[in-house]
Write a protein that holds these residues in place. Sequence first.
Motif, mmCIF file in Angstrom:
data_model
loop_
_atom_site.group_PDB
_atom_site.id
_atom_site.type_symbol
_atom_site.label_atom_id
_atom_site.label_comp_id
_atom_site.label_asym_id
_atom_site.label_seq_id
_atom_site.Cartn_x
_atom_site.Cartn_y
_atom_site.Cartn_z
ATOM 1 N N GLU A 254 12.064 -17.612 -27.399
ATOM 2 C CA GLU A 254 11.040 -16.699 -27.888
ATOM 3 C C GLU A 254 10.132 -17.399 -28.891
ATOM 4 O O GLU A 254 8.898 -17.230 -28.868
ATOM 5 N N GLU A 257 7.745 -19.719 -27.067
ATOM 6 C CA GLU A 257 6.664 -18.954 -26.437
ATOM 7 C C GLU A 257 5.602 -18.563 -27.464
ATOM 8 O O GLU A 257 4.396 -18.613 -27.182
ATOM 9 N N LYS A 258 6.040 -18.173 -28.646
ATOM 10 C CA LYS A 258 5.088 -17.798 -29.702
ATOM 11 C C LYS A 258 4.281 -19.013 -30.155
ATOM 12 O O LYS A 258 3.074 -18.906 -30.419
ATOM 13 N N ARG A 259 4.920 -20.167 -30.256
ATOM 14 C CA ARG A 259 4.196 -21.376 -30.618
ATOM 15 C C ARG A 259 3.143 -21.710 -29.550
ATOM 16 O O ARG A 259 2.041 -22.157 -29.878
ATOM 17 N N GLU A 260 3.489 -21.511 -28.296
ATOM 18 C CA GLU A 260 2.542 -21.742 -27.211
ATOM 19 C C GLU A 260 1.328 -20.818 -27.360
ATOM 20 O O GLU A 260 0.178 -21.238 -27.174
ATOM 21 N N LYS A 261 1.584 -19.565 -27.715
ATOM 22 C CA LYS A 261 0.492 -18.612 -27.896
ATOM 23 C C LYS A 261 -0.408 -19.033 -29.054
ATOM 24 O O LYS A 261 -1.639 -18.973 -28.961
ATOM 25 N N VAL A 262 0.205 -19.484 -30.139
ATOM 26 C CA VAL A 262 -0.583 -19.927 -31.298
ATOM 27 C C VAL A 262 -1.439 -21.130 -30.922
ATOM 28 O O VAL A 262 -2.611 -21.222 -31.310
ATOM 29 N N SER A 263 -0.867 -22.046 -30.164
ATOM 30 C CA SER A 263 -1.643 -23.224 -29.738
ATOM 31 C C SER A 263 -2.839 -22.806 -28.893
ATOM 32 O O SER A 263 -3.921 -23.402 -28.997
ATOM 33 N N THR A 264 -2.657 -21.790 -28.069
ATOM 34 C CA THR A 264 -3.761 -21.288 -27.249
ATOM 35 C C THR A 264 -4.852 -20.685 -28.124
ATOM 36 O O THR A 264 -6.047 -20.885 -27.866
ATOM 37 N N TRP A 265 -4.476 -19.954 -29.172
ATOM 38 C CA TRP A 265 -5.463 -19.409 -30.112
ATOM 39 C C TRP A 265 -6.309 -20.527 -30.705
ATOM 40 O O TRP A 265 -7.535 -20.438 -30.757
ATOM 41 N N GLU A 268 -8.661 -22.135 -28.023
ATOM 42 C CA GLU A 268 -9.787 -21.266 -27.676
ATOM 43 C C GLU A 268 -10.848 -21.249 -28.781
ATOM 44 O O GLU A 268 -12.043 -21.283 -28.505
ATOM 45 N N GLU A 358 -2.509 -13.897 -35.690
ATOM 46 C CA GLU A 358 -3.783 -14.270 -35.079
ATOM 47 C C GLU A 358 -4.904 -14.232 -36.118
ATOM 48 O O GLU A 358 -5.810 -15.066 -36.085
#
Length: 374
Positions: A254, A257-265, A268, A358
């Motif tokens: 988990e 996955e959250k680190r991956e989301k932060v990297s995407t932020w 972008e 975010e």
Amino acid sequence: MEVKFFTPTREYTEKKDEFNRAIHSVLNSGNFIMGREVTDFEDAIKKYTGAKYAVSVASGTDALVISSDILGFKNGKEVITSPFTFLASTSCIAKGGAKPVFVDIDEDTFNIDANKIEEKISPNTVGILPIHLFSQMSDMDKVTDLASKNNLVVLEDAAEAFGMKWKGKNNDVYRHSGTIGDMGIFSFFPTKTLGGYGDGGMIVTNDAKLAEMAKMFRVHGASKKYHYDYLGYNSRLDTIQAAVLSVKLKYVDEAIEKREKVSTWYKERLDNCDYIKIPSVKGEQRPVYYVFNILAQSRDKLAAYLKQNNIGTSIYYPIPLHLQKCFNYLKYKEGDFPVAEKVSKEILALPIYPEITENEVDFVCSTIKRFYKK
């Protein structure tokens, strides 16, 4: 707004009851050294990584030193590695009297440039020590091919690479970092993807003999109490740390996955900023964003500006190891590894951890853009 580079308190607050129960269980047992929780954690690491053997030790540095000793990194033998890393990745070679032989890095990944390893292999070379840095693994296809071709051992420094997996071109399945070479190591320093509430480390291997030696080396080289087969070390993972890490391991996917989301932020929001470059992931692998780095123009001024705006950053690494005073005896000089030297002047790590919001990432990115518009 204040955005810390790293904070462990948010995770603790979220799971306070579970952490407290784990710690109090150890305190009530009174078994603080090599308790049941240590064995349970080692078994859990084996299951998670697919390694046949897992031997816990007191730190990632100790894991490197012990593994280097076992693999024969000593007595003037040469070990090929990268100059762009934390000291422990190379001091473990030098401590035993072996000679670190540096190879420049790939500017897109910050990992060792595997295409340059072969030219550094000599009759005195005994091993290769690839370091899986920041978000991705080194090119383990090329590393293992060269090792097999030249009868070399491979020690994977996966201190920052827990959760990373490599498939490459020659495999049908993804293999966890640390399990591809002869031995691999993890660090459980608090900032790591799987981090404790103090120091901790792990040695993994698929070789029964190497695992047995590691178990002896961590307790002064003893095969059983007061029977010493080797001159070893005193390096054991505290039972309390094993208990804390066992709690965290349940949630590590988990967290990844959250680190991956932060990297995407970050990607972008910073994609249209011409003054920075975001590293790319190479090879057939599954990255983990332990650190989110950028290459930034006017890096030092940007870091100072972010600090003024209460944003924490870090620089991994400001001086490559070949230019460090402690390695003067190797006779390297400025210009020997130009990519590592260039990156060291531009690299900047931004805040990334599972609990960052975010809005906080928005603030970091808008502040970076504001700096370049001045």
